[in-house]
Design an enzyme around this catalytic site. Structure first.
Site, mmCIF file in Angstrom:
data_model
loop_
_atom_site.group_PDB
_atom_site.id
_atom_site.type_symbol
_atom_site.label_atom_id
_atom_site.label_comp_id
_atom_site.label_asym_id
_atom_site.label_seq_id
_atom_site.Cartn_x
_atom_site.Cartn_y
_atom_site.Cartn_z
ATOM 1 N N ALA A 9 -5.153 7.263 -6.635
ATOM 2 C CA ALA A 9 -4.178 7.048 -5.569
ATOM 3 C C ALA A 9 -2.941 7.858 -5.921
ATOM 4 O O ALA A 9 -2.697 8.176 -7.088
ATOM 5 C CB ALA A 9 -3.836 5.570 -5.421
ATOM 6 N N SER A 10 -2.159 8.189 -4.895
ATOM 7 C CA SER A 10 -1.048 9.120 -5.111
ATOM 8 C C SER A 10 0.148 8.495 -5.799
ATOM 9 O O SER A 10 0.869 9.168 -6.535
ATOM 10 C CB SER A 10 -0.603 9.719 -3.769
ATOM 11 O OG SER A 10 -1.658 10.466 -3.197
ATOM 12 N N THR A 11 0.399 7.213 -5.556
ATOM 13 C CA THR A 11 1.584 6.581 -6.128
ATOM 14 C C THR A 11 1.203 5.298 -6.838
ATOM 15 O O THR A 11 0.146 4.713 -6.596
ATOM 16 C CB THR A 11 2.621 6.242 -5.039
ATOM 17 O OG1 THR A 11 2.117 5.164 -4.214
ATOM 18 C CG2 THR A 11 2.902 7.448 -4.146
ATOM 19 N N GLN A 14 0.277 2.244 -4.764
ATOM 20 C CA GLN A 14 -1.029 2.175 -4.118
ATOM 21 C C GLN A 14 -2.081 1.692 -5.112
ATOM 22 O O GLN A 14 -1.932 1.873 -6.322
ATOM 23 C CB GLN A 14 -1.413 3.556 -3.559
ATOM 24 C CG GLN A 14 -0.489 4.042 -2.463
ATOM 25 C CD GLN A 14 -0.799 5.466 -2.038
ATOM 26 O OE1 GLN A 14 -1.230 6.284 -2.845
ATOM 27 N NE2 GLN A 14 -0.583 5.774 -0.776
#
Length: 207
Positions: A9-11, A14
């Site tokens: 996930a990007s962050t 998340q």
């Protein structure tokens, strides 16, 4: 052959492990199991992904790199995508993505050499196409975001990203305790620009 699941996930806000159940169900339907899962919160547009390369280091020829979607593996630009493909190819790893049906046969035992080579070629072309689409989607979203910010700034309504007060309080505490910037960055992943801003805030508070 080992199946190794990659979940990204990007962050940190998340849930990178969100797709774990779907990946488990996919291999279970084929009477297989996931040997190991590699989970990280990093941008798909960057090659700086320790868990992905740890997965590749752990792989043996013929192992499967399993992802939910191709964009979990790559939102890379063309140059970096070629570098990642070269790393995957050097390890002779098979990429299988739930959103890439042509790849699903790669998780089964190999057939004759001709069929395997044809399937690898077809899957490679489809993988390239979806990786390019994922990159375009990334660039489009970044452009729309930038346009929205510029519009908000022109209208005087832009407020920037809300401050993460809880995180910043913890970082300030670490700085005040004398921890080095490098140790804080290594422990938290925060940027040096954020630490610089918080250090300046500490100095201003002390007068």
């Amino acid at each position: 052959m080992y199946v190794r699941a990659y979940l990204r996930a990007s962050t940190k806000q998340q849930d990178a492990g969100r797709a774990r159940a779907d990946l488990g169900r996919f291999v279970g339907e084929r009477d297989l199991r996931i040997a190991a899962s590699y989970i990280e919160n990093e941008s798909g547009a960057s090659l700086q992904r320790p868990e992905l390369f740890r997965l590749l280091d752990d792989c043996h020829p013929g192992d499967v790199l399993l992802v939910e979607q191709v964009d979990r593996l790559s939102r890379l630009n063309a140059t970096d995508w070629e570098k990642l493909k070269a790393s995957i190819g050097a390890k002779r790893v098979r990429v299988v993505a739930l959103d890439l049906p042509t790849s699903h046969q790669l998780i089964q035992t190999s057939g004759d050499e001709f069929s395997t080579r044809m399937l690898d070629a077809i899957n490679g072309m489809m993988l390239d196409m979806l990786a390019a689409i994922a990159r375009k989607d990334y660039e489009d979203r970044r452009r729309r975001q930038s346009q929205g910010i510029e519009k908000a700034k022109a209208a005087g309504t832009y407020r920037g990203r809300p401050e993460n007060k809880e995180r910043n309080a913890a970082l300030i505490s670490m700085l005040e305790q004398g921890q080095t910037w490098s140790s804080i960055v290594a422990a938290t992943g925060v940027s040096t620009s954020t630490l610089s801003r918080l250090a300046r805030k500490i100095r201003e508070a002390k007068g």
